[in-house]
Design an enzyme around this catalytic site. Structure first.
Site, PDB file in Angstrom:
ATOM      1  N   SER A 113       6.194  -6.958  -4.457  1.00  0.00           N
ATOM      2  CA  SER A 113       5.784  -5.695  -5.061  1.00  0.00           C
ATOM      3  C   SER A 113       6.027  -5.630  -6.566  1.00  0.00           C
ATOM      4  O   SER A 113       5.530  -6.460  -7.303  1.00  0.00           O
ATOM      5  CB  SER A 113       6.468  -4.546  -4.338  1.00  0.00           C
ATOM      6  OG  SER A 113       5.917  -3.331  -4.745  1.00  0.00           O
ATOM      7  N   HIS A 114       6.869  -4.690  -6.975  1.00  0.00           N
ATOM      8  CA  HIS A 114       7.093  -4.442  -8.401  1.00  0.00           C
ATOM      9  C   HIS A 114       8.176  -5.344  -8.985  1.00  0.00           C
ATOM     10  O   HIS A 114       8.485  -5.240 -10.162  1.00  0.00           O
ATOM     11  CB  HIS A 114       7.497  -2.990  -8.580  1.00  0.00           C
ATOM     12  CG  HIS A 114       8.629  -2.614  -7.678  1.00  0.00           C
ATOM     13  ND1 HIS A 114       8.462  -2.459  -6.325  1.00  0.00           N
ATOM     14  CD2 HIS A 114       9.932  -2.420  -7.924  1.00  0.00           C
ATOM     15  CE1 HIS A 114       9.621  -2.168  -5.776  1.00  0.00           C
ATOM     16  NE2 HIS A 114      10.540  -2.134  -6.723  1.00  0.00           N
ATOM     17  N   ASP A 277       1.245  -1.610  -9.810  1.00  0.00           N
ATOM     18  CA  ASP A 277       2.350  -2.571  -9.741  1.00  0.00           C
ATOM     19  C   ASP A 277       1.892  -3.959  -9.296  1.00  0.00           C
ATOM     20  O   ASP A 277       0.699  -4.214  -9.153  1.00  0.00           O
ATOM     21  CB  ASP A 277       3.467  -2.047  -8.828  1.00  0.00           C
ATOM     22  CG  ASP A 277       3.093  -2.095  -7.360  1.00  0.00           C
ATOM     23  OD1 ASP A 277       1.882  -1.979  -7.053  1.00  0.00           O
ATOM     24  OD2 ASP A 277       3.984  -2.253  -6.507  1.00  0.00           O
ATOM     25  N   ASP A 279       1.727  -5.655  -6.525  1.00  0.00           N
ATOM     26  CA  ASP A 279       0.839  -5.832  -5.373  1.00  0.00           C
ATOM     27  C   ASP A 279      -0.195  -4.722  -5.244  1.00  0.00           C
ATOM     28  O   ASP A 279      -0.914  -4.656  -4.239  1.00  0.00           O
ATOM     29  CB  ASP A 279       1.652  -5.966  -4.080  1.00  0.00           C
ATOM     30  CG  ASP A 279       2.460  -4.729  -3.760  1.00  0.00           C
ATOM     31  OD1 ASP A 279       2.843  -3.996  -4.704  1.00  0.00           O
ATOM     32  OD2 ASP A 279       2.714  -4.477  -2.571  1.00  0.00           O
ATOM     33  N   ASP A 281      -0.010  -1.385  -4.887  1.00  0.00           N
ATOM     34  CA  ASP A 281       0.103  -0.185  -4.055  1.00  0.00           C
ATOM     35  C   ASP A 281       0.705   1.008  -4.792  1.00  0.00           C
ATOM     36  O   ASP A 281       0.659   2.128  -4.303  1.00  0.00           O
ATOM     37  CB  ASP A 281       0.849  -0.472  -2.734  1.00  0.00           C
ATOM     38  CG  ASP A 281       2.236  -1.026  -2.942  1.00  0.00           C
ATOM     39  OD1 ASP A 281       2.647  -1.219  -4.098  1.00  0.00           O
ATOM     40  OD2 ASP A 281       2.919  -1.289  -1.924  1.00  0.00           O
ATOM     41  N   ARG A 282       1.259   0.785  -5.981  1.00  0.00           N
ATOM     42  CA  ARG A 282       1.827   1.911  -6.734  1.00  0.00           C
ATOM     43  C   ARG A 282       0.894   2.346  -7.856  1.00  0.00           C
ATOM     44  O   ARG A 282       0.052   1.579  -8.297  1.00  0.00           O
ATOM     45  CB  ARG A 282       3.153   1.505  -7.370  1.00  0.00           C
ATOM     46  CG  ARG A 282       4.210   1.175  -6.371  1.00  0.00           C
ATOM     47  CD  ARG A 282       5.525   0.918  -7.072  1.00  0.00           C
ATOM     48  NE  ARG A 282       6.555   0.705  -6.067  1.00  0.00           N
ATOM     49  CZ  ARG A 282       7.848   0.850  -6.279  1.00  0.00           C
ATOM     50  NH1 ARG A 282       8.282   1.189  -7.480  1.00  0.00           N
ATOM     51  NH2 ARG A 282       8.717   0.657  -5.315  1.00  0.00           N
ATOM     52  N   SER A 365       8.385   7.331  -5.834  1.00  0.00           N
ATOM     53  CA  SER A 365       8.439   6.019  -6.478  1.00  0.00           C
ATOM     54  C   SER A 365       7.042   5.521  -6.852  1.00  0.00           C
ATOM     55  O   SER A 365       6.754   4.338  -6.714  1.00  0.00           O
ATOM     56  CB  SER A 365       9.130   5.031  -5.544  1.00  0.00           C
ATOM     57  OG  SER A 365       8.490   5.046  -4.277  1.00  0.00           O
ATOM     58  N   LYS A 376       0.321   2.540   0.784  1.00  0.00           N
ATOM     59  CA  LYS A 376       0.039   3.325  -0.398  1.00  0.00           C
ATOM     60  C   LYS A 376      -0.961   2.552  -1.240  1.00  0.00           C
ATOM     61  O   LYS A 376      -1.095   1.342  -1.093  1.00  0.00           O
ATOM     62  CB  LYS A 376       1.315   3.666  -1.153  1.00  0.00           C
ATOM     63  CG  LYS A 376       2.179   2.487  -1.554  1.00  0.00           C
ATOM     64  CD  LYS A 376       3.478   3.014  -2.150  1.00  0.00           C
ATOM     65  CE  LYS A 376       4.393   1.895  -2.602  1.00  0.00           C
ATOM     66  NZ  LYS A 376       5.318   1.456  -1.531  1.00  0.00           N
TER      67      LYS A 376
HETATM   68  C1  VG1 Z   1      11.485   1.444  -3.220  1.00  0.00           C
HETATM   69  C2  VG1 Z   1      11.019   2.879  -3.336  1.00  0.00           C
HETATM   70  C3  VG1 Z   1      10.372   3.309  -2.042  1.00  0.00           C
HETATM   71  C4  VG1 Z   1       9.232   2.338  -1.705  1.00  0.00           C
HETATM   72  C5  VG1 Z   1       9.755   0.914  -1.674  1.00  0.00           C
HETATM   73  C6  VG1 Z   1       8.655  -0.094  -1.485  1.00  0.00           C
HETATM   74  O1  VG1 Z   1      12.444   1.349  -2.199  1.00  0.00           O
HETATM   75  O2  VG1 Z   1      12.081   3.744  -3.673  1.00  0.00           O
HETATM   76  O3  VG1 Z   1       9.895   4.629  -2.167  1.00  0.00           O
HETATM   77  O4  VG1 Z   1       8.680   2.651  -0.452  1.00  0.00           O
HETATM   78  O5  VG1 Z   1      10.392   0.607  -2.904  1.00  0.00           O
HETATM   79  O6  VG1 Z   1       7.690   0.010  -2.496  1.00  0.00           O
HETATM   80  P1  VG1 Z   1      14.012   1.329  -2.489  1.00  0.00           P
HETATM   81  O7  VG1 Z   1      14.660   1.113  -1.157  1.00  0.00           O
HETATM   82  O8  VG1 Z   1      14.244   0.229  -3.479  1.00  0.00           O
HETATM   83  O9  VG1 Z   1      14.339   2.661  -3.095  1.00  0.00           O
HETATM   84  V1  VG1 Z   1       6.744  -1.324  -2.937  1.00  0.00           V
HETATM   85  O10 VG1 Z   1       5.698  -0.888  -4.145  1.00  0.00           O
HETATM   86  O11 VG1 Z   1       7.830  -2.461  -2.981  1.00  0.00           O
HETATM   87  O12 VG1 Z   1       5.894  -1.755  -1.525  1.00  0.00           O
HETATM   88 CO    CO Z   2       4.206  -2.378  -4.475  1.00  0.00          CO
END
Ligand code: VG1
Ligand code: CO
Length: 543
Positions: A113-114, A277, A279, A281-282, A365, A376
């Site tokens: 992801s990010h 981000d 991947d 989704d954000r 987030s 998302k």
């Molecule tokens: C974070 C965010 C959460 C989101 C998750 C995955 O998790 O706070 O809202 O669903 O990342 O997002 P955490 O446990 O670090 O707070 V992504 O864009 O990685 O799929």
């Molecule tokens: Co992501």
């Protein structure tokens, strides 16, 4: 080609969290590590023989090699077909779209992801089920259990793995179909949004900047915004996906999307700015010199949903993760629909969407989405905003100002303390847990605590329970402080503090966010001893 059964030893590792397994690339490069995890996924599934598996990732370092390995293992394990994006690429929402559209058994998404990418950074893998959404805990628990006992995995060594063009080929008995990663997704977007109105908006001179942060949304945004919607060339910046994201941190927030933020807060800023981000989704959405919090963004989309053709019939309900502000709750109340509060993580929205209880979902987030897929969806949110802007013909700021005047404003901020000592962070949380019963009734300045708990959730559809999802402290005036530890970091611990205050007086809607929340931020430190435990004077990231 023959199926090889390779002896291996179990690996004792953490449970895959909110978004699958995330580790440093070096960890994934250990012999048999990826293979053990993939075989553990397959061992947790039933009835996939002859069925279709979707594979794709965000293009980060290791993506293509891992794709090859997973295809060879899918063939050896008896899948009938693999649908894979060209060069092993698929954004997370596009993977969800492809799984649903082609009625696949499930999919494997390669992404952290990010989190940054590159040989010294992060890699990740997750399994999505047939509805296109992240695997529920029942499956992630089973995968984890298999990683503890695995003794062998199956693989076919393919002589060639041509993933650079759209075509079909076979590995053993299994067909590999290489698809255009953008096409299915772009077609779905065209069904949901008024592309003619958005094209007209761009023709009228509307200026936009989209920062793909050298990650997967580049090709999607370039095709949809510049080709289909006629946005001028150069609307998309950092649009070529790189394995290390240009050494950046592909997290669309005010700290990491530096280039975009600098332009959007300059005298000659475009009308609309957005970023996505690693991947895809954000999303982050900005107006001319104006930031939209993700919590507000969800509320605005809900309030204006019927302006987009895909939601013209109205929305069934909304859902937000617990730490997300209550802005969407106000809209749901006005619309007479339900608003569900779920634990952090997109997987908790899946059942509600499958049951038709909610249409729109969001997380603070920078995550927003709907039942068009089961993840998302960054670019979807951006197109939704464009559709609203095209119809309302107002600035982003004017839309928000009117929204707050009507529903009240939820001042909101999240403070992240990244990479802090894990023992100290756990101690901070367990001390808070110990205080929960004594907090209600206590006063801090003019603020009096009304309730304090550790959030629990019972899924209204399948009854599954999730406990210890974050410490909530509510005040008598409706303000709220939330503490939780991140489940997605790969170094030390990340403490997240979420602060919210509700303001109905529109004369007080123009304050700076951090100033409006200053009291609560200092109360949070008084209650939890953030500075003392983390050893930090200030958060790493404020959004
Ligand atoms: C974070 C965010 C959460 C989101 C998750 C995955 O998790 O706070 O809202 O669903 O990342 O997002 P955490 O446990 O670090 O707070 V992504 O864009 O990685 O799929
Ligand atoms: Co992501």
């Amino acid at each position: 080609m023959t199926i090889k059964t390779i002896a291996t030893t179990p690996f004792h590792d953490q449970k895959p969290g909110t978004s699958g397994l995330r580790k440093k690339v070096k960890v994934f490069q250990q012999p048999h590590y990826l293979e053990n995890f993939v075989q553990s996924i397959f061992n947790s599934l039933e009835g996939y023989e002859g069925k279709t598996l979707v594979i794709g990732g965000d293009g980060r370092y290791g993506n293509l090699e891992a794709t090859h390995t997973i295809i060879e293992m899918a063939a050896a394990n008896g899948f009938g077909r693999v649908l894979v994006g060209c060069d092993g690429l698929l954004s997370t929402p596009a993977a969800s779209c492809v799984i649903r559209k082609h009625e696949a058994f499930g999919g494997i998404v390669l992404s952290a992801s990010h989190n940054p990418g590159g040989p010294d950074e992060d890699f990740g893998i997750k399994y999505n089920i047939g509805n296109g959404g992240p695997a529920p805990e029942k499956i992630t628990d089973a995968i984890f259990a298999h990683t503890q006992t695995i003794t062998e995995y199956k693989k076919i060594d393919a002589a060639e793995m041509p993933l650079d063009k759209e075509h079909d080929f076979k590995i053993g008995e299994m067909v590999v179909t290489v698809i255009d990663p953008v096409a299915d997704y772009a077609e779905l977007m065209r069904e949901l949004f008024d592309f003619d109105a958005i094209r007209e908006l761009f023709r009228s001179g509307f200026r936009m900047r989209f920062d793909a942060m050298h990650a997967i949304t580049g090709p999607y945004a370039t095709t949809i915004l510049e080709e289909y919607l006629g946005a001028p060339d150069g609307t998309v910046i950092n649009g070529i996906p790189l394995t290390d994201f240009g050494k950046g941190h592909p997290d669309p927030n005010l700290t990491y999307a530096r280039e975009l933020v600098a332009e959007m807060f300059s005298p000659d800023a475009p009308d609309f700015g957005a970023a996505s981000d690693g991947d895809g989704d954000r999303n982050m959405v900005l107006g001319n010199n104006f930031f939209v919090t993700p919590s507000d963004s969800l509320a605005v989309l809900a309030a204006n949903a019927t302006l987009a053709p895909g939601y013209a019939q109205g929305i069934a309900g909304v859902a937000r993760s617990m730490p997300t502000s209550a802005a969407a709750d106000r809209v749901a109340e006005a619309l007479g629909i339900n608003c569900y509060e779920t634990p952090t993580g997109w997987k908790f929205f899946g059942n509600l969407m499958d049951a038709g209880k909610v249409t729109l979902c969001g997380e603070e987030s920078f995550g927003t989405g709907s039942d068009h897929v089961r993840e998302k969806d960054g670019l979807w949110a951006v197109l939704f905003w464009l559709n609203i802007l095209a119809v309302r013909k107002q600035s982003v700021e004017a839309i928000l100002t009117e929204h707050w005047a009507r529903y009240g404003r939820n001042y909101y901020s999240r403070h992240d303390y990244e990479g802090v000592d894990a023992t100290a962070a756990n101690e901070l949380i367990s001390r808070l847990r110990g205080k929960l019963t004594s907090l209600p009734g206590q006063s801090f300045g003019h603020q009096k605590i009304a309730f304090a708990d550790d959030f629990s959730y019972i899924d209204p559809i399948d009854g599954s329970e999730s406990h210890k999802q974050g410490i909530r402290i509510g005040f008598e005036d409706g303000s709220r402080i939330v503490f939780r530890l991140s489940g997605t970091g790969t170094e030390g611990a990340t403490l997240r503090l979420y602060v919210e205050r509700y303001e109905t007086d529109s004369d007080k809607h123009q304050q700076a966010t951090q100033a409006a929340l200053a009291d609560l931020i200092s109360i949070a430190d008084d209650i939890a001893g953030i500075r003392q435990f983390t050893g930090r004077d200030a958060p790493t990231v404020i959004t």
